[in-house]
Motif scaffolding. Structure first.
Motif, PDB file in Angstrom:
ATOM      1  N   ILE A 135       0.795  -1.385   0.030  1.00  0.00           N
ATOM      2  CA  ILE A 135      -0.121   0.087  -0.062  1.00  0.00           C
ATOM      3  C   ILE A 135       0.828   1.388   0.077  1.00  0.00           C
ATOM      4  O   ILE A 135       1.753   1.553   0.679  1.00  0.00           O
ATOM      5  N   VAL A 136       0.686   2.123  -0.986  1.00  0.00           N
ATOM      6  CA  VAL A 136       1.309   3.424  -0.823  1.00  0.00           C
ATOM      7  C   VAL A 136       0.898   4.282   0.276  1.00  0.00           C
ATOM      8  O   VAL A 136       1.735   4.878   0.905  1.00  0.00           O
ATOM      9  N   PHE A 137      -0.398   4.588   0.578  1.00  0.00           N
ATOM     10  CA  PHE A 137      -0.649   5.330   1.630  1.00  0.00           C
ATOM     11  C   PHE A 137      -2.213   4.716   2.331  1.00  0.00           C
ATOM     12  O   PHE A 137      -2.895   4.344   1.463  1.00  0.00           O
ATOM     13  N   GLU A 138      -2.239   4.966   3.462  1.00  0.00           N
ATOM     14  CA  GLU A 138      -3.818   4.485   4.148  1.00  0.00           C
ATOM     15  C   GLU A 138      -3.794   5.202   5.286  1.00  0.00           C
ATOM     16  O   GLU A 138      -3.063   5.748   6.118  1.00  0.00           O
ATOM     17  N   ASP A 139      -5.039   5.883   5.539  1.00  0.00           N
ATOM     18  CA  ASP A 139      -5.626   6.532   6.720  1.00  0.00           C
ATOM     19  C   ASP A 139      -7.002   5.873   6.726  1.00  0.00           C
ATOM     20  O   ASP A 139      -7.390   4.889   6.303  1.00  0.00           O
ATOM     21  N   LYS A 140      -7.831   6.600   7.788  1.00  0.00           N
ATOM     22  CA  LYS A 140      -8.897   5.934   8.262  1.00  0.00           C
ATOM     23  C   LYS A 140     -10.118   5.878   7.267  1.00  0.00           C
ATOM     24  O   LYS A 140     -11.161   5.111   7.237  1.00  0.00           O
ATOM     25  N   ASP A 141      -9.945   6.634   6.185  1.00  0.00           N
ATOM     26  CA  ASP A 141     -10.811   6.947   5.033  1.00  0.00           C
ATOM     27  C   ASP A 141     -10.497   6.407   3.762  1.00  0.00           C
ATOM     28  O   ASP A 141     -11.459   5.879   2.844  1.00  0.00           O
ATOM     29  N   PHE A 142      -9.326   6.386   3.355  1.00  0.00           N
ATOM     30  CA  PHE A 142      -8.631   5.850   2.030  1.00  0.00           C
ATOM     31  C   PHE A 142      -7.413   5.151   1.988  1.00  0.00           C
ATOM     32  O   PHE A 142      -6.687   5.079   2.948  1.00  0.00           O
ATOM     33  N   ILE A 143      -7.460   4.243   0.938  1.00  0.00           N
ATOM     34  CA  ILE A 143      -6.318   3.491   0.710  1.00  0.00           C
ATOM     35  C   ILE A 143      -5.826   3.652  -0.762  1.00  0.00           C
ATOM     36  O   ILE A 143      -6.354   4.007  -1.776  1.00  0.00           O
ATOM     37  N   VAL A 144      -4.275   3.990  -0.918  1.00  0.00           N
ATOM     38  CA  VAL A 144      -3.871   4.318  -2.175  1.00  0.00           C
ATOM     39  C   VAL A 144      -2.842   3.042  -2.496  1.00  0.00           C
ATOM     40  O   VAL A 144      -1.847   2.941  -1.614  1.00  0.00           O
ATOM     41  N   ARG A 145      -3.064   2.575  -3.752  1.00  0.00           N
ATOM     42  CA  ARG A 145      -2.266   1.655  -4.205  1.00  0.00           C
ATOM     43  C   ARG A 145      -1.525   1.944  -5.563  1.00  0.00           C
ATOM     44  O   ARG A 145      -2.153   3.072  -6.380  1.00  0.00           O
ATOM     45  N   CYS A 146      -0.388   1.447  -6.039  1.00  0.00           N
ATOM     46  CA  CYS A 146      -0.042   1.781  -7.489  1.00  0.00           C
ATOM     47  C   CYS A 146       0.355   0.487  -8.058  1.00  0.00           C
ATOM     48  O   CYS A 146       0.807  -0.689  -7.453  1.00  0.00           O
ATOM     49  N   LYS A 147       0.742   0.588  -9.566  1.00  0.00           N
ATOM     50  CA  LYS A 147       1.034  -0.526 -10.276  1.00  0.00           C
ATOM     51  C   LYS A 147       2.009   0.084 -11.510  1.00  0.00           C
ATOM     52  O   LYS A 147       1.990   1.082 -11.832  1.00  0.00           O
ATOM     53  N   PRO A 148       3.332  -0.700 -11.607  1.00  0.00           N
ATOM     54  CA  PRO A 148       3.969  -0.146 -12.859  1.00  0.00           C
ATOM     55  C   PRO A 148       3.389  -0.369 -13.920  1.00  0.00           C
ATOM     56  O   PRO A 148       2.747  -1.308 -14.432  1.00  0.00           O
ATOM     57  N   LEU A 149       3.691   0.402 -15.020  1.00  0.00           N
ATOM     58  CA  LEU A 149       2.952   0.867 -16.451  1.00  0.00           C
ATOM     59  C   LEU A 149       4.023   0.337 -17.440  1.00  0.00           C
ATOM     60  O   LEU A 149       5.350  -0.034 -16.843  1.00  0.00           O
ATOM     61  N   ILE A 150       3.961   0.703 -18.762  1.00  0.00           N
ATOM     62  CA  ILE A 150       4.924   0.183 -19.665  1.00  0.00           C
ATOM     63  C   ILE A 150       5.037   1.580 -20.535  1.00  0.00           C
ATOM     64  O   ILE A 150       4.449   1.885 -21.300  1.00  0.00           O
ATOM     65  N   HIS A 151       6.204   2.123 -19.999  1.00  0.00           N
ATOM     66  CA  HIS A 151       6.805   3.403 -20.779  1.00  0.00           C
ATOM     67  C   HIS A 151       8.144   3.320 -20.894  1.00  0.00           C
ATOM     68  O   HIS A 151       8.972   2.420 -20.701  1.00  0.00           O
ATOM     69  N   ARG A 152       8.623   4.439 -21.576  1.00  0.00           N
ATOM     70  CA  ARG A 152      10.101   4.693 -21.912  1.00  0.00           C
ATOM     71  C   ARG A 152      10.954   4.857 -20.650  1.00  0.00           C
ATOM     72  O   ARG A 152      12.165   4.585 -20.528  1.00  0.00           O
ATOM     73  N   ILE A 153      10.325   5.046 -19.663  1.00  0.00           N
ATOM     74  CA  ILE A 153      11.038   5.265 -18.210  1.00  0.00           C
ATOM     75  C   ILE A 153       9.959   4.664 -17.264  1.00  0.00           C
ATOM     76  O   ILE A 153       8.690   4.518 -17.406  1.00  0.00           O
ATOM     77  N   PRO A 154      10.484   4.404 -15.858  1.00  0.00           N
ATOM     78  CA  PRO A 154       9.416   4.023 -14.742  1.00  0.00           C
ATOM     79  C   PRO A 154       8.355   4.658 -14.866  1.00  0.00           C
ATOM     80  O   PRO A 154       8.553   5.828 -14.435  1.00  0.00           O
ATOM     81  N   ALA A 155       7.081   4.222 -14.846  1.00  0.00           N
ATOM     82  CA  ALA A 155       5.909   4.957 -14.550  1.00  0.00           C
ATOM     83  C   ALA A 155       4.733   4.198 -13.815  1.00  0.00           C
ATOM     84  O   ALA A 155       4.892   2.934 -13.898  1.00  0.00           O
ATOM     85  N   PHE A 156       4.010   4.984 -13.079  1.00  0.00           N
ATOM     86  CA  PHE A 156       3.183   4.144 -12.460  1.00  0.00           C
ATOM     87  C   PHE A 156       1.740   4.819 -12.469  1.00  0.00           C
ATOM     88  O   PHE A 156       1.224   5.994 -12.409  1.00  0.00           O
ATOM     89  N   ALA A 157       0.696   3.930 -12.371  1.00  0.00           N
ATOM     90  CA  ALA A 157      -0.743   4.178 -12.234  1.00  0.00           C
ATOM     91  C   ALA A 157      -0.923   3.982 -10.815  1.00  0.00           C
ATOM     92  O   ALA A 157      -0.654   3.192  -9.944  1.00  0.00           O
TER      93      ALA A 157
END
Length: 327
Positions: A135-157
């Protein structure tokens, strides 16, 4: 309470790819959180703070910034925005999330320009987090996750999930139990347990209906068609996906590691999302050219009908996804 405070709200601050145009700035998207005076920003292309000034958003409410990758049209506005927040003196602190080079880039620019950051400021790398599926970030209301994408340099959704919310509070039942209104009601509405002055212990869950599912948003740019993006977007209410090229320019899309409108739509279809919004549009399709943004929209709708075309300052209320307006 002002209505927008009750729901998640997206504001598009930049929807062009590569360079700005007369009608579109480069990438930036703001997320206004419900029930608190807080904004999250996704990407920060050149001129983003000017876009803030032209919107109804306040940079003083900015708390978190998520960067997808280190190309200039996604980060060149960041040093200026951070420096302006320091000069204004009204920031409670900023947490930044992004690829490994983000820290060196920002520290170098701020040091070289003698910019003073007078508020709490922390940079978090997401590369190992994405690799380990954490998990990228979490508090009492929200959770944020990410995944690597396919680009010319490292990129994330990024995916933002709102946690389930308490169900509808049964006011009549509370009155029947002679529970005094006021702060006690507020706690019971959140499903909390409270002790009354007469010694009774009341469980808020007994006075609330079934929990309401939280809303979910996925921001996906820059990438060629990606199975990881489909996985991250599974069942999301809203997918915001880059649509840099038209289908006729698929070869160019593969060469530059960007998506076509049809790739974005296929991602939305396979992920089973509620709504798709196309953004990060190439200036080559500006109105007046042989192929326009509306043509990109038409291509996407052939695969995923519930698709919208983003434009600068368009707002979407996620509580009611059909609510779309310009500011």
């Amino acid at each position: 309470m002002i209505d927008h405070l009750r729901k998640l709200q997206i504001t598009f601050l930049g929807t062009s790819s590569g360079v700005p145009t007369r009608s579109r700035n480069v990438s930036a998207l703001a997320l206004r959180l419900p029930q608190r005076s807080e904004l999250w920003l996704f990407d920060c292309g050149e001129g983003t703070q000017h876009q803030f000034l032209r919107s109804d958003l306040r940079t003083s409410q900015l708390r978190r910034i998520f960067i997808t990758h280190m190309h200039g049209d996604h980060i060149y506005g960041l040093p200026g925005l951070l420096a302006s927040l320091g000069l204004a003196g009204n920031s409670s602190g900023i947490d930044l999330y992004g690829p490994n080079p983000l820290s060196n880039y920002l520290n170098g620019v701020l040091k070289s320009s003698s910019s003073r950051i007078s508020y709490p400021f922390q940079i978090h790398s997401v590369e190992k987090v994405a690799e380990d599926n954490q998990i990228v970030f979490e508090d009492k209301d929200f959770i944020v996750r990410c995944k690597p994408l396919i680009h010319r340099i490292p990129a994330f959704a990024y995916r933002v999930d709102q946690k389930p919310r308490p169900g509808r509070f049964n006011l009549e039942k509370a009155k029947a139990f002679n529970i005094p209104p006021g702060p006690v009601f507020a706690k019971l509405k959140l499903g909390q347990q409270v002790r009354l002055e007469d010694g009774r212990i009341i469980n808020g869950k007994d006075f609330c209906g079934p929990q309401k599912a939280g809303k979910s948003i996925v921001y996906c740019t820059d990438t060629i068609f990606s199975k990881a993006a489909i996985q991250l977007a599974k069942g999301a209410d809203l997918l915001i996906h880059e649509s840099t090229f038209a289908d006729k320019d698929t070869d160019m899309a593969f060469q530059r590691k960007h998506s076509t409108s049809r790739m974005a739509a296929q991602t939305a279809k396979e992920a089973g999302v509620g709504k798709l919004v196309l953004t990060h549009l190439s200036p080559r399709y500006a109105p007046g050219n042989a192929f326009s943004p509306n043509d990109l929209l038409k291509e996407a709708k052939e695969i995923f009908p519930n698709t919208l075309l983003a434009k600068d300052f368009m707002q979407i209320d996620i509580e009611k996804p059909e609510t779309v307006r310009d500011t």
